[in-house]
Design a protein around this motif. Structure first.
Motif, PDB file in Angstrom:
ATOM      1  N   VAL A   5      27.614  19.572  49.112  1.00  0.00           N
ATOM      2  CA  VAL A   5      28.085  20.845  48.552  1.00  0.00           C
ATOM      3  C   VAL A   5      26.921  21.601  47.929  1.00  0.00           C
ATOM      4  N   LEU A   6      25.885  20.853  47.562  1.00  0.00           N
ATOM      5  CA  LEU A   6      24.743  21.454  46.887  1.00  0.00           C
ATOM      6  C   LEU A   6      23.486  20.687  47.288  1.00  0.00           C
ATOM      7  N   ARG A   7      22.414  21.438  47.572  1.00  0.00           N
ATOM      8  CA  ARG A   7      21.179  20.796  48.010  1.00  0.00           C
ATOM      9  C   ARG A   7      19.982  21.583  47.482  1.00  0.00           C
ATOM     10  N   LEU A   8      19.052  20.880  46.881  1.00  0.00           N
ATOM     11  CA  LEU A   8      17.790  21.475  46.454  1.00  0.00           C
ATOM     12  C   LEU A   8      16.674  20.808  47.245  1.00  0.00           C
ATOM     13  N   GLU A   9      15.816  21.605  47.871  1.00  0.00           N
ATOM     14  CA  GLU A   9      14.784  21.067  48.749  1.00  0.00           C
ATOM     15  C   GLU A   9      13.398  21.425  48.241  1.00  0.00           C
ATOM     16  N   ASN A  10      12.595  20.373  47.969  1.00  0.00           N
ATOM     17  CA  ASN A  10      11.173  20.522  47.637  1.00  0.00           C
ATOM     18  C   ASN A  10      10.925  21.578  46.551  1.00  0.00           C
ATOM     19  N   ILE A  11      11.688  21.462  45.464  1.00  0.00           N
ATOM     20  CA  ILE A  11      11.569  22.434  44.376  1.00  0.00           C
ATOM     21  C   ILE A  11      10.280  22.187  43.584  1.00  0.00           C
TER      22      ILE A  11
END
Length: 505
Positions: A5-11
């Protein structure tokens, strides 16, 4: 396979001179409770501020479902189904519960008038799910801190949330209120909502979460299934080292009795309290919320007036009517709420450290800055306070270092008795270990230390004796080498032997 539902990539998030997040990836599945863990300063708060639009990422991407999104601020995050429940309360105390829950979204009638009937009906429906003892019209300022936290939680139930972030949600809750919270989380989970759960309390993490992701120094350390790991493994991922989790086994020589309490009472708060603490000894006070522990500490520090009983310092009966008198008699109190009662967050480290002795350090209208810096440097080194320097604002320090500033402030007054209320509340596991070690070292130096804690491992780890309280009374007093977890739980629950104070030989 179900998509997150939620994804953070390479922040990546950089500030001047600091790389706060370094390529962090993180995802939450529908119907999952996902713990985010790390020491204070590991990057958890920064990552959540990026998710909430308070900070824009320097690099990386955020996805809700399949859609890449940009968060312009908390309101936009909420509109997209990302709801935050913060540890620090953000309520308007003069407004009602209903007005706080629907602030900015009040239902309206014609001509823009508030539809109070609909507002009350909607709010009471949500409060019914939380099983709380107040209603929509209650003024928020009249609620306890724990109930104010429940109002914060109620906000999450007003929107069609895709993901809800809980930041230390149980910090101010009683055990009964925790059960209600966990039921709410279970309902959200059953409805397919993704939960991000940030907490330093390992027992909660292993009770309600499905997976655990760990950050250290702004870098992603990995994700593990909760059922396939243990506390020691998670701790090592968080801090990169093993911790001493054993019980207190110190055997240094105890000195004379520094403080003795005989038959102390304070109305209905506590009754007929008697105990003593010797120099070189740590005495832990353990009990449920409302047992009277903090109220005893406040009485010893002159914040409450006892209705009966005696306080003896060095064998001499002493009347304490104010904190000034307590300090003059060698008693210091590190309060439960370090941010609200122990620190001035906008002031620098040096000024916080020397605040109780400004009068002594003053020469006319000026304060001896050099003397202040000497005091700060001494306790920064002694307590291993990690800060770039004395000019750093206390509000920018981690929780563990803030707590050390409060402890250093009172040690600089050279007390005979040091009272520490909930010494590690809201502090990560690594900093907890440092605070525990510090308390034992202070006892070894000859301080009489009174520790109030709601965490059983903590009182077992630091205490030479443990006083178990229930409903304003001391039920039993245990020596650390003799106490069992079962006997301690029975005592603070008001069951088992010891309707009166009993010393375990």
């Amino acid at each position: 396979m179900t998509d997150p539902v939620l994804r953070l990539e390479n922040i990546v998030k950089t500030f001047p001179g600091v790389r706060a997040l370094d390529g962090v990836s993180f995802s939450v599945m529908p119907g999952e409770v996902h713990a985010l863990m790390g020491e204070n300063g590991a990057g958890k708060s920064t990552l959540m501020k990026v998710l909430g639009g308070i900070h824009q990422p320097t690099e990386g991407a955020i996805y809700i479902g399949d859609d890449r999104v940009t968060m312009a601020g908390p309101l936009e995050a909420k509109a997209k189904g990302i709801v935050f429940i913060h540890q620090e309360l953000s309520l308007a105390e003069e407004l009602s519960v209903a007005e706080n829950i629907y602030l900015g979204e009040l239902p309206r009638k014609r001509f823009g008038r508030v539809d109070w009937a609909t507002l009350t009906e909607r709010t009471n429906a949500i409060l019914g799910k939380l099983n709380v003892g107040f209603d929509a019209r209650t003024r928020v300022g009249d609620l306890s801190i724990a109930n104010q936290q429940m109002v914060e939680i109620a906000r999450a139930l007003t929107v069609d949330a895709k993901a809800v972030i809980f930041d230390e949600p149980t910090a101010s809750l009683t055990d009964a209120e925790k059960v209600v919270l966990f039921d709410v989380i279970a309902d959200l989970k059953a409805g397919g909502v993704g939960i991000i759960y940030i907490s330093h309390r390992m027992e909660e993490i292993f009770r309600i979460t499905d997976r655990i992701s760990i950050l250290r120094d702004g870098q992603y350390q990995g994700t593990v299934n909760t059922a396939e790991t243990d506390e020691e493994s998670v701790t090592q991922m968080m801090i990169g080292r093993q911790l001493d989790l054993s019980r207190n086994a110190s055997h240094h020589q105890l000195g004379e009795v520094a403080i003795e309490v005989r038959g102390l009472s304070c109305g209905k708060l506590y009754t007929d309290i008697s105990f003593d603490i010797r120099r070189g000894e740590v005495v832990g006070f353990y009990g449920l919320v409302g047992a009277g522990r903090t109220e005893i500490a406040e009485t010893l520090f002159g914040l409450r007036r006892p209705s009966a009983g005696q306080i003896l310092l060095g064998g001499v009966e002493t009347q304490i009517h104010s904190p000034d008198e307590a300090i003059a008699h060698g008693i210091s109190l590190v309060p439960e709420d370090r941010k609200g009662q122990g620190l001035v967050l906008g002031m620098n480290c040096r000024d916080n450290m020397t605040l109780p002795q400004v009068d002594r350090l003053a020469s006319g209208p000026f304060v001896a800055e050099g003397e202040e810096i000497k005091i700060f440097d001494k306790y920064r080194d002694q307590l291993d306070i990690r800060t770039p320097g004395w000019r750093q604002k206390v509000g920018n320090l981690s929780g563990g270092n803030q707590q050390k500033i409060v402890i250093g402030k009172w040690l600089s007054m050279h007390p005979d008795v040091l009272i520490v209320d909930e010494p590690t509340r809201g502090i990560d596991v690594g900093s907890k270990s440092e605070i525990h070690k510090l308390l034992r070292e202070l006892a070894a130096q000859g301080y009489a230390v009174m520790v109030i804690s709601s965490e059983m491992p903590e009182v077992l780890h630091v205490s030479d004796r443990i006083i178990a309280m229930y409903s304003g009374r001391i039920i039993r007093t245990f020596r650390s080498e003799d106490v069992t977890e079962d006997s301690l739980i029975q005592a603070i629950s008001g069951i088992g032997p010891g309707a009166q104070a009993t010393e375990v030989a």
